[in-house]
Design a protein around this motif. Sequence first.
Motif, PDB file in Angstrom:
ATOM      1  N   SER A   1       0.828  -1.211   0.000  1.00 48.16           N
ATOM      2  CA  SER A   1       0.000   0.000   0.000  1.00 48.16           C
ATOM      3  C   SER A   1       0.865   1.265   0.000  1.00 48.16           C
ATOM      4  CB  SER A   1      -1.022  -0.003   1.141  1.00 48.16           C
ATOM      5  OG  SER A   1      -0.407  -0.282   2.349  1.00 48.16           O
ATOM      6  N   LEU A   2       2.040   1.206   0.628  1.00 44.84           N
ATOM      7  CA  LEU A   2       2.955   2.349   0.562  1.00 44.84           C
ATOM      8  C   LEU A   2       3.452   2.542  -0.877  1.00 44.84           C
ATOM      9  CD1 LEU A   2       5.071   1.679   3.773  1.00 44.84           C
ATOM     10  CD2 LEU A   2       3.487   3.571   3.440  1.00 44.84           C
TER      11      LEU A   2
ATOM     12  N   ALA B   1       0.765   4.026  -3.027  1.00 43.20           N
ATOM     13  CA  ALA B   1       0.574   5.463  -2.776  1.00 43.20           C
ATOM     14  C   ALA B   1       1.644   6.267  -3.509  1.00 43.20           C
ATOM     15  CB  ALA B   1       0.624   5.751  -1.283  1.00 43.20           C
TER      16      ALA B   1
ATOM     17  N   LYS C   1       0.929   6.202  -7.253  1.00 49.83           N
ATOM     18  CA  LYS C   1      -0.163   7.107  -7.626  1.00 49.83           C
ATOM     19  C   LYS C   1       0.340   8.553  -7.684  1.00 49.83           C
ATOM     20  CE  LYS C   1      -4.865   8.279  -6.320  1.00 49.83           C
ATOM     21  NZ  LYS C   1      -5.804   8.335  -5.197  1.00 49.83           N
TER      22      LYS C   1
ATOM     23  N   GLU D   1       3.362  16.936   2.087  1.00 50.94           N
ATOM     24  CA  GLU D   1       2.052  16.747   2.740  1.00 50.94           C
ATOM     25  C   GLU D   1       1.707  15.268   2.883  1.00 50.94           C
ATOM     26  OE1 GLU D   1      -1.045  18.792   0.591  1.00 50.94           O
ATOM     27  OE2 GLU D   1       0.031  20.697   0.778  1.00 50.94           O
ATOM     28  N   LEU D   2       2.051  14.488   1.872  1.00 48.90           N
ATOM     29  CA  LEU D   2       1.696  13.068   1.903  1.00 48.90           C
ATOM     30  C   LEU D   2       2.689  12.238   2.701  1.00 48.90           C
ATOM     31  CD1 LEU D   2       0.432  12.448  -1.730  1.00 48.90           C
ATOM     32  CD2 LEU D   2      -0.863  13.032   0.304  1.00 48.90           C
ATOM     33  N   GLY D   3       3.767  12.859   3.160  1.00 50.97           N
ATOM     34  CA  GLY D   3       4.743  12.103   3.948  1.00 50.97           C
ATOM     35  C   GLY D   3       5.785  11.410   3.084  1.00 50.97           C
ATOM     36  N   LEU D   4       5.944  11.871   1.842  1.00 46.44           N
ATOM     37  CA  LEU D   4       6.917  11.236   0.939  1.00 46.44           C
ATOM     38  C   LEU D   4       8.306  11.861   1.064  1.00 46.44           C
ATOM     39  CD1 LEU D   4       4.596  11.041  -2.191  1.00 46.44           C
ATOM     40  CD2 LEU D   4       5.570   9.074  -1.010  1.00 46.44           C
TER      41      LEU D   4
ATOM     42  N   LEU E   1      11.190  10.420   4.766  1.00 43.28           N
ATOM     43  CA  LEU E   1      10.856   9.001   4.898  1.00 43.28           C
ATOM     44  C   LEU E   1      11.564   8.331   6.063  1.00 43.28           C
ATOM     45  CD1 LEU E   1      11.116   7.994   1.125  1.00 43.28           C
ATOM     46  CD2 LEU E   1       9.019   8.332   2.438  1.00 43.28           C
TER      47      LEU E   1
ATOM     48  N   SER F   1       8.092   9.999   8.435  1.00 43.94           N
ATOM     49  CA  SER F   1       7.284   8.834   8.104  1.00 43.94           C
ATOM     50  C   SER F   1       7.805   7.566   8.761  1.00 43.94           C
ATOM     51  CB  SER F   1       7.223   8.648   6.582  1.00 43.94           C
ATOM     52  OG  SER F   1       6.535   9.740   6.022  1.00 43.94           O
TER      53      SER F   1
ATOM     54  N   LEU G   1      10.048   5.166   8.087  1.00 46.21           N
ATOM     55  CA  LEU G   1      10.024   3.914   7.329  1.00 46.21           C
ATOM     56  C   LEU G   1      11.373   3.213   7.352  1.00 46.21           C
ATOM     57  CD1 LEU G   1       8.029   5.015   4.176  1.00 46.21           C
ATOM     58  CD2 LEU G   1       7.181   3.947   6.265  1.00 46.21           C
TER      59      LEU G   1
ATOM     60  N   ILE H   1       9.310   3.087  -2.337  1.00 49.10           N
ATOM     61  CA  ILE H   1       8.757   4.411  -2.655  1.00 49.10           C
ATOM     62  C   ILE H   1       9.650   5.139  -3.654  1.00 49.10           C
ATOM     63  CG2 ILE H   1       8.364   6.694  -1.640  1.00 49.10           C
ATOM     64  CD1 ILE H   1       7.322   5.126   0.866  1.00 49.10           C
TER      65      ILE H   1
ATOM     66  N   GLU I   1      -9.151  -4.568   1.587  1.00 45.31           N
ATOM     67  CA  GLU I   1      -8.138  -3.610   1.126  1.00 45.31           C
ATOM     68  C   GLU I   1      -8.778  -2.264   0.787  1.00 45.31           C
ATOM     69  OE1 GLU I   1      -4.732  -3.400   0.860  1.00 45.31           O
ATOM     70  OE2 GLU I   1      -4.937  -5.132   2.162  1.00 45.31           O
TER      71      GLU I   1
ATOM     72  N   SER J   1      -5.332  12.261  -1.596  1.00 42.41           N
ATOM     73  CA  SER J   1      -4.480  11.077  -1.492  1.00 42.41           C
ATOM     74  C   SER J   1      -4.211  10.812  -0.023  1.00 42.41           C
ATOM     75  CB  SER J   1      -3.149  11.316  -2.208  1.00 42.41           C
ATOM     76  OG  SER J   1      -3.381  11.486  -3.585  1.00 42.41           O
ATOM     77  N   ALA J   2      -4.000   9.545   0.299  1.00 43.45           N
ATOM     78  CA  ALA J   2      -3.716   9.184   1.690  1.00 43.45           C
ATOM     79  C   ALA J   2      -2.282   9.540   2.040  1.00 43.45           C
ATOM     80  CB  ALA J   2      -3.947   7.692   1.890  1.00 43.45           C
ATOM     81  N   LYS J   3      -2.089  10.006   3.277  1.00 45.13           N
ATOM     82  CA  LYS J   3      -0.739  10.303   3.746  1.00 45.13           C
ATOM     83  C   LYS J   3      -0.088   9.010   4.244  1.00 45.13           C
ATOM     84  CE  LYS J   3      -2.130  14.906   5.004  1.00 45.13           C
ATOM     85  NZ  LYS J   3      -2.224  15.984   5.964  1.00 45.13           N
ATOM     86  N   LEU J   4       1.210   8.922   4.038  1.00 47.13           N
ATOM     87  CA  LEU J   4       1.918   7.702   4.413  1.00 47.13           C
ATOM     88  C   LEU J   4       1.670   7.273   5.863  1.00 47.13           C
ATOM     89  CD1 LEU J   4       3.116   7.506   1.667  1.00 47.13           C
ATOM     90  CD2 LEU J   4       5.402   7.600   2.633  1.00 47.13           C
ATOM     91  N   PRO J   5       1.763   8.178   6.837  1.00 41.21           N
ATOM     92  CA  PRO J   5       1.520   7.729   8.220  1.00 41.21           C
ATOM     93  C   PRO J   5       0.093   7.183   8.402  1.00 41.21           C
ATOM     94  CG  PRO J   5       2.599   9.870   8.195  1.00 41.21           C
ATOM     95  CD  PRO J   5       2.202   9.585   6.781  1.00 41.21           C
TER      96      PRO J   5
ATOM     97  N   ILE K   1      -1.650   5.676   6.055  1.00 44.61           N
ATOM     98  CA  ILE K   1      -1.668   4.350   5.416  1.00 44.61           C
ATOM     99  C   ILE K   1      -1.166   3.317   6.419  1.00 44.61           C
ATOM    100  CG2 ILE K   1      -0.568   2.917   3.642  1.00 44.61           C
ATOM    101  CD1 ILE K   1      -0.565   5.396   1.827  1.00 44.61           C
ATOM    102  N   LEU K   2      -0.082   3.677   7.113  1.00 45.62           N
ATOM    103  CA  LEU K   2       0.475   2.734   8.094  1.00 45.62           C
ATOM    104  C   LEU K   2      -0.535   2.465   9.208  1.00 45.62           C
ATOM    105  CD1 LEU K   2       4.139   4.072   8.292  1.00 45.62           C
ATOM    106  CD2 LEU K   2       3.307   2.052   7.098  1.00 45.62           C
TER     107      LEU K   2
ATOM    108  N   ARG L   1      -3.403   0.075   8.330  1.00 48.53           N
ATOM    109  CA  ARG L   1      -3.101  -1.357   8.284  1.00 48.53           C
ATOM    110  C   ARG L   1      -3.472  -2.024   9.598  1.00 48.53           C
ATOM    111  NH1 ARG L   1      -3.287  -2.343   3.364  1.00 48.53           N
ATOM    112  NH2 ARG L   1      -3.415  -4.390   4.324  1.00 48.53           N
TER     113      ARG L   1
END
Lengths: 382, 263
Positions: free
Chosen positions: A12-13, A16, A19, A48-51, A54, A63, A65, A73, B70, B188-192, B194-195, B198
């Motif tokens: 799912s990461l 994201a 996308k 904003e999305l945490g990319l 990391l 984030s 990770l 990613i 999912e 869009s979903a933020k990474l944290p 998304i975690l 789960r």
Amino acid sequence: MPDFSLTAEQESLRDAARKFARTEMAPKAAECDKSARFPEEIYRKAWELGLMNLNVPTEYGGSGLGALEQCLIVEELAYACGGMTTSIIANCLALEPILLGGTAEQKSRWLNPFCAEYHLASFCLTEPGGGSDAAGLQTRARKDGDGYVLSGEKCFITNGPHASLFTVFATLDPSLRSKGIAAFIVPGDAPGIVRGKDEDKMGHRASSTSTIRFEGVRIPGAQRLGGEQDGFSIAMRTLDQTRTPIGALATGIAQAALDHSARYSLERKSFGKVIAEHQAIQIKLANMAQAVHAARLLTWHAAWSIDHGHPGTLESSIAKCFASDAALRVADEAIQIFGGYGYMRDYPVEKLMRDAKLTQIYEGSNEIQRIVTARELLRQYG
Amino acid sequence: MEIVVLIKPIPEAESRLRATPDGRGLEPEGVKFVLAGYDESAVEQALLLKESLPGSRVHAVSFGPARCEETLRAAIALGADRATWVEGPPEGSDDPVLAARALAAALQTVPHDLVLGGKQAGDDEEGIVPGAVAELLGIPSFGYVTDLRSSGPSGLTFLRPTEAGVERWEAPLPCVVGLQQAWNDPRSAKLPNILKSRKAPILKVDWPTTSKALALEAKPRSIGEKFELPAPRTGAKMIEFKTPEEAAEKLVRLLREEAKVFP
């Protein structure tokens, strides 16, 4: 047997990132490349999305990770644009010295406010006089009361024109080489920082690169990371962590080159059939696919090693070196498959070759990676 | 406001689709199912309403096979507070009325002021479920809705674009809305997040429970007869010309003689 399947969380990461890469980055990649535009709107959205941060633990606003998740990613982002990816992941490189060498107080003081808003940071190691010879750096740190004064020039600094924080490596005594180097946290608005012009680069043109000159920049002692002799070790350990994602970045470029080539070969006709039916093209595609697969697996293995508590020096050197060589080779073959069209800027593959080239040079040139690999290898025999 | 958003996992746009060996339906093996299309807009709209009305909650509900989980996690990552998977029959079913019956049965115990869904699913585009759920719950239903806004604790306003013009509506709660479009492009979903998603619990209504509640209605009434992919498109024909008149003349000749669009 090792298990190569990804967890649902990892998938799912990756989805994201894919996308974001395909909807936000890819549509602007050619334009930013052509005009060397730094697409801040994309970088803000990535933040904003945490990319962006990391590797920074969630407690400091990142984030948080692991290495493998970072690689998944980064590969997706680089598939859309290597240059934008370089700017997006530059924070990981610049903040890693704080994660490795910072005290709990330093991490909290510098990372929390930094990660709470959109900010860029730059890692300042390379100098005009030398990149690979990092122990020979000349930027001076002179003791001044309870602090230090930094003087010297750093070059090829990713996000340099925009950074609000620098991690800087400077020597207290050049004659001590690696033992004389200390690491410092330097806020972007510190008096005495002079940012050079945005460099006109061959590739990674959506990223921004400049010199950073330190003209008597005063730094309180509390902004030194680790001891006065720890800077070189912090720099090297930082690169041990961040080298693997460069392997992933190169893999993303290579995968893009392969995908473009395979699609094109099923459309383009010569001698009365699509070129994918010619064995000359099939052999090229097979070689490209081999290179991409090997690059990805080496990168995953290096990331797995790091995530399992190993230093990963050998694995990450092999992965970064192999993947970046593969990326250039695969992009080169992509241009060959496209023929004359591949050489034209209206087609996407020549950019991939220009972007791939840098991955052989930055974050430790591939010559250095081979020296590291040989050193680690011979250690096992000596 | 208690907002229920109905979502259905649909094949990712880039998926390569094929029929099942019996030729009756879509082969799910190897296809990635995602939250997309009108349902993705519905989730966005639910979150926008929640943000505009403090104290509101969004509850994502999905009917079908295990892949629903999912899609529900995707909704949680975007900001849904809770999620319920209403399990479908083990043999699978594409019957929209069965889906509506199962969802309506599950909603008996789920608080809902607004039941929101895409106006139709992004894959089969049948558009039956929202209206059928409303009928079964005995509440009003509105389709092709845009610009959905709260008008206080007990009502909504929205627009319905039609061929004749744009209708402006006021509707009471509770009701069901089939959404055409949210105010915004879906976030869009933020990474944290998304975690976190789960690890979020997914409530499950298993098939035996649904089957028992529906009794004789638990059997699909419609069964796919034949599933075929569209024939591959043949290449475009480029017309070479020097003047627009020449282009038009050649085009008309091709339309008449080759495509036989008119005599």
